[in-house]
Design an enzyme around this catalytic site. Structure first.
Site, PDB file in Angstrom:
ATOM      1  N   ARG A 170       0.933  -1.147  -0.044  1.00 52.17           N
ATOM      2  CA  ARG A 170       0.024  -0.027   0.062  1.00 52.17           C
ATOM      3  C   ARG A 170       0.837   1.131   0.030  1.00 52.17           C
ATOM      4  O   ARG A 170       0.240   2.389  -0.348  1.00 52.17           O
ATOM      5  CB  ARG A 170      -0.831  -0.044   1.209  1.00 52.17           C
ATOM      6  CG  ARG A 170      -0.446  -0.070   2.542  1.00 52.17           C
ATOM      7  CD  ARG A 170      -1.253  -0.121   3.730  1.00 52.17           C
ATOM      8  NE  ARG A 170      -0.816  -0.218   4.990  1.00 52.17           N
ATOM      9  CZ  ARG A 170      -0.337  -1.411   5.573  1.00 52.17           C
ATOM     10  NH1 ARG A 170      -0.453  -2.370   4.982  1.00 52.17           N
ATOM     11  NH2 ARG A 170       0.364  -1.165   6.764  1.00 52.17           N
ATOM     12  N   TYR A 171       2.026   1.087   0.418  1.00 53.05           N
ATOM     13  CA  TYR A 171       3.007   2.297   0.276  1.00 53.05           C
ATOM     14  C   TYR A 171       3.796   2.530  -1.041  1.00 53.05           C
ATOM     15  O   TYR A 171       4.217   3.618  -1.334  1.00 53.05           O
ATOM     16  CB  TYR A 171       4.099   2.098   1.446  1.00 53.05           C
ATOM     17  CG  TYR A 171       3.183   2.022   2.851  1.00 53.05           C
ATOM     18  CD1 TYR A 171       2.546   3.118   3.205  1.00 53.05           C
ATOM     19  CD2 TYR A 171       3.441   0.885   3.548  1.00 53.05           C
ATOM     20  CE1 TYR A 171       1.967   3.137   4.489  1.00 53.05           C
ATOM     21  CE2 TYR A 171       3.019   1.166   4.849  1.00 53.05           C
ATOM     22  CZ  TYR A 171       2.304   1.869   5.189  1.00 53.05           C
ATOM     23  OH  TYR A 171       1.424   2.202   6.754  1.00 53.05           O
ATOM     24  N   THR A 172       4.240   1.273  -1.729  1.00 46.70           N
ATOM     25  CA  THR A 172       4.946   1.336  -2.795  1.00 46.70           C
ATOM     26  C   THR A 172       4.162   1.571  -4.007  1.00 46.70           C
ATOM     27  O   THR A 172       3.240   1.276  -4.175  1.00 46.70           O
ATOM     28  CB  THR A 172       5.758   0.091  -2.999  1.00 46.70           C
ATOM     29  OG1 THR A 172       5.016  -0.893  -3.140  1.00 46.70           O
ATOM     30  CG2 THR A 172       6.771  -0.171  -1.663  1.00 46.70           C
TER      31      THR A 172
END
Length: 916
Positions: free
Chosen positions: A129-131
């Protein structure tokens, strides 16, 4: 429960069939195994991808997540992949994405990642979900032309979507990025390679399909890992390329830096590490070895790596040899690692082990199929467009009639029927065909019925053409331009001609493949990252040993040890010296010499046998250490003692070992005859009863030989032997008694130049010898010196020493060359003051001299402090001896140690003990 239910259950039970558990397990296991092999673990030889990699790239392609578009969240891509194509856990898909984005895992990354995608230290990537990701530019080359029916598609897991069964990749991804996977009962492990090298090999195979695999190996040479490092040795690589299975040895890349103003210390800096090695674990392993004292030369260890590159610093202690520590790191840590090649891939859906040529050939076969299918698709499309263009020509030629027909028709269906029912004027179509130079059949789309198109009566429209006309607005109908229609049709005709020509000529397909490969090489080719050391190999113990000059001592009782020459400082003549070794009562050091740790010690025994051992394998001890019994180092028989030792580095054919025995016999054997010595030793010389070996030296075949007896006499002669046609075989036994009388008559005559007739003929290891010096009953040979004749002009002198500690140095020229077999001339006075002659050697003015006593005392003194005198002089005091102590040996320590290559000294060897 109702009766109907009971009856139904009873009926179901009656239909149950017995099944063999063994058969069911076999079938189920095989189904599972093939599912894993084909659907998960092994790459396809054509595009080099496993299904999950292929599905990720195709999903990104469908989402238009292109290299020049905005990044998308990794979670979005993962969701599409598992929702449409890959019904497995999201972690498996995300792990695949992460690896495809890691520049230390992929030689050419296929995904451009933004965010934390892990590190070479083994740190995990951030959550999906961050990359964010997008396709790398080179990935588009793997999906190029996929919309042109170049590859087969199949249904996804639920039949709701279609996915490609292989990608039409333009470069050999399997070799370029490699692959690894574990299936059921088999595995694959293919290393990455340089794109330029791989494409060059493809081009060579395109030009010469019968190219030998060795020629392809000369082009590719070795893998090219993303982490760089050095490929160490090519034997395992070539084996892998030829058979599909092999081994690549990788070494980290390092450099050595000095520390301090004077560079008295050094540091090893690791710049690159082997492929798939975890840097953090490597540093941890080195630290553990230092704490365990397995690596004792390291004083500090730190990781200074940052965004600019890798830098692991290993600081060494003072006087530590950086090369030796580095070799220890290679042997004990993953700084040297190996990659096992196992090129198992899917070929036509079946697992096969392929070699390098087969993999390249399969890729080129795939490209040939892709180019052929793409050309067929484009031909089909061009013919369809030509068919539509003919519709425009018909509409333009009959525009008024068509407009009237449409106006009079109550609906589109009736208008279509009227358009299809009659032939139309076709002058413009005929003109277009005439200008293009093509016949009508070449233009006809496949599957078009025979009664459609240009006929004698006119042009019959197809349903497709009729629908297209009806879809045209009135403005478009009236705006048709004849010139534009003809030009467009002509361009289509040119394309069709080209496509048909391509399909009819395999060489044109080959050229297209070549051009596209050249384009890929130009756009994405780069330099190798991994260097190649073709002469590397496994690390031997010798690689871990520093090259040092060592004093080797052997006692009368058979104890041997080594000490660094730096342990001894030069003292003035007549000093007491340092204790060289602790000796047991009634034991003393009788042999001393200087050798390099990497030299072979050829140990010749009193019984005429030869053993050899590396110097570094000898025990190293301090001055108070006795050493180790030599029979624990080499295998000696009962009553056998080492009586002569020769230090050599190599075994060339043009060098010899020259022997001298106590009874004055001499012999020479090619040095190469001793390069393969058995553990129990081999025979070096045949000895007469009561005789024993005194000395051995390495010679060049034309050296001067000097023998010294305990009675103070010496003889000098040249060993050179000129072979004549009447000579017997060189390795025949030499009878020592035959010519002694004849030799004695002329032995003491002057012989200024070697004649080749009075020298020493080379013989085999099993033979005896010739008389070198005639001795009285109480005489015996104690020293052997060899040197090149030109040494006489070099300033070297003969130094002789006696049992009572006296000695002198005399010019070589004072000893005239004689024929072998004579009684010799005076070398030093051996009266009551001096005692017997115990040793002789060659020395230079700037050399040092090591003297050893029967009490184990060693002194190092300057040669220049010893007075030069004539042969008959008594000499000067060399060392002060205690009562009952005698001088037993000496050794020259040259200012330039390379001068020792032509000289050898073995002295004061005792007779073998008589058998009881």
């Amino acid at each position: 429960m109702t009766d109907a239910t009971i009856r139904h259950d009873h009926k179901f039970a009656l239909e149950t069939l017995p099944v063999s558990l063994e058969d069911e397990m076999r079938k189920s296991y095989l189904d599972y195994a093939m599912s894993v092999i084909v659907g998960r673990a092994l790459p396809d030889v054509r595009d080099g991808l496993k299904p999950v990699h292929r599905r990720v790239l195709y999903a990104m392609h469908e989402l238009k997540n292109n290299w020049n578009a905005a990044y998308k969240k990794s979670a979005r891509i993962v969701g599409d992949v598992i929702g449409k194509y890959h019904p497995h856990g999201d972690s498996a898909v995300y792990d695949t994405i992460v690896r495809m984005a890691q520049n230390f895992a992929m030689r050419y990354v296929l995904i451009d990642g933004q965010g934390n995608f892990g590190s070479v230290d083994g740190l995990a990537a951030a959550a999906m979900r961050y990359t964010e990701i997008r396709m790398a530019k080179i990935s588009h080359e793997m999906l190029a032309d996929i919309e042109e029916e170049t590859v087969n598609f199949g249904p996804n897991y639920d039949g709701s979507e279609h996915e490609p069964l292989v990608l039409p990749t333009r470069f050999p991804t399997l070799l370029v990025n490699g692959s690894s996977g574990i299936a059921v009962g088999m595995a694959t492990n293919i290393p990455p390679h340089n794109l330029t090298d791989t494409i060059n090999a493809c081009l060579r195979l395109l030009d010469e399909p019968k190219t030998e695999i060795d020629e392809l190996i000369d082009i590719i040479q070795a893998p090219d890992f993303p982490t760089g490092a050095t490929i160490y040795g090519l034997g395992g690589v070539r084996e892998g390329y030829k058979t599909g299975r092999g081994r690549v040895v990788m070494r980290g890349k390092t450099h050595i830096e000095p520390i301090g103003k004077n560079g008295e210390r050094e540091r090893i800096v690791i710049d690159e590490i082997p492929y798939q090695v975890n840097k953090a674990k490597l540093v941890e392993k080195i630290g553990d070895l230092v704490r365990e004292k397995t690596l004792e030369g390291i004083s500090e260890l730190r990781d200074e790596s940052d965004k600019s590159g890798m830098r692991v610093v290993i600081e060494l202690k003072r006087n530590e040899n950086a090369e030796v520590v580095l070799n220890q790191l290679y042997k004990l840590t993953p700084l040297q690692d190996s990659f096992g090649i196992n090129m198992v891939v899917l070929v036509d859906g079946q697992p096969r082990l392929l070699n390098l040529k087969q993999i390249l050939s399969e890729f080129l076969r795939h490209r040939r199929e892709v180019v052929t299918r793409r050309t067929l698709f484009r031909l089909k499309k061009a013919r369809h467009e030509g068919h539509i263009a003919e519709r425009k020509a018909v509409a333009l030629s009959n525009i008024d009639e068509i407009i009237k027909l449409i106006k009079e028709s109550p609906n589109a269906a009736e208008a279509k029927e009227k358009l299809l029912a009659r032939p139309w004027a076709s002058s413009l179509v005929e003109e277009m065909l005439t200008r293009s130079g093509l016949d009508l059949e070449m233009m006809r789309p496949e599957g078009l019925v025979a009664n459609i198109g240009l006929k004698k009566q006119g042009y019959y429209l197809s349903e497709i053409q009729a629908d297209a006309i009806l879809r045209m607005s009135l403005r478009n109908l009236t705006g048709l331009d004849q010139k534009e229609i003809i030009e467009s049709y002509k361009n289509l005709m040119g394309k069709i001609i080209d496509f048909v020509d391509i399909l009819s000529k395999p060489e044109r397909i080959t050229q297209i493949i070549r051009d596209e490969l050249e384009e890929i090489k130009t756009n994405y080719g780069d330099e190798r990252r991994s260097e190649i050391n073709p002469f590397g190999g496994d690390i031997a113990d010798e690689d871990l040993i520093p090259q040092r000059e060592m004093v080797v001592t052997l006692t009368h009782g058979g104890y041997i040890k080594t000490q660094p020459t730096t342990d001894y400082q030069a003292q003035r003549r007549g000093g007491r010296g340092k204790q060289a070794a602790a000796t047991k009562d009634e034991d003393f050091i009788e042999t001393l010499f200087v050798a390099n740790t990497h030299d072979y010690l050829m140990c010749f025994t009193n019984l005429g046998k030869c053993h050899w051992i590396k110097v570094y394998k000898l025990p190293e001890g301090g001055r108070n250490s006795r050493g180790r019994p030599i029979n624990n180092v080499i295998q000696l028989e009962e009553g056998e003692k080492v009586s002569a030792i020769l230090a050599v580095r190599e075994f060339p054919e043009d060098q010899y070992v020259f022997f001298a025995t106590a009874q004055g016999m001499v012999k020479k054997v090619q040095l190469s005859a001793f390069k393969n010595v058995r553990a129990q030793g081999i025979k070096a010389i045949a000895l007469k009863e009561g005789d024993y070996l005194v000395g051995a030296a390495q010679t060049g075949g034309a050296d001067d030989i000097m023998l010294f007896s305990n009675l103070g006499k010496a003889i000098r002669f040249n060993e050179y032997w000129e072979k004549s046609g009447n000579d017997e075989a060189e390795d025949a036994d030499i009878e020592t008694e035959i010519s002694d009388d004849l030799e004695d008559e002329t032995a003491d005559n002057e012989n200024t130049l070697p004649s080749g007739k009075n020298g020493v003929r080379p013989s085999g290891r099993g033979s005896g010898g010739l008389r070198g010096m005639r001795l009285p009953a109480d005489g015996k040979i104690v020293s052997l010196i060899t040197f090149a004749p030109e040494t006489e002009e070099s300033g070297l002198q003969v130094l002789t020493a006696t049992a009572n500690g006296y000695g002198k140095r005399t010019p070589i020229a004072d000893y005239s060359r004689k024929n072998k077999g004579g009684q010799g001339s005076i070398a030093i006075n051996t009266g009551e003051r001096n005692g017997d002659l115990v040793a002789a050697t060659l020395v230079g003015e700037t050399d040092d001299l090591m003297l050893i006593t029967s009490g184990g005392v060693l002194i190092r003194t300057k040669v220049e402090q010893i007075r030069e005198t004539g042969r008959a002089a008594a000499g000067v005091k060399l060392i002060n001896l205690d009562e009952g102590e005698t001088l037993v040996s000496l050794e020259r320590v040259a200012e330039d140690e390379s001068e020792l290559s032509g000289a050898s000294v073995i002295s004061n060897v005792t007779e073998p003990e008589a058998e009881n």
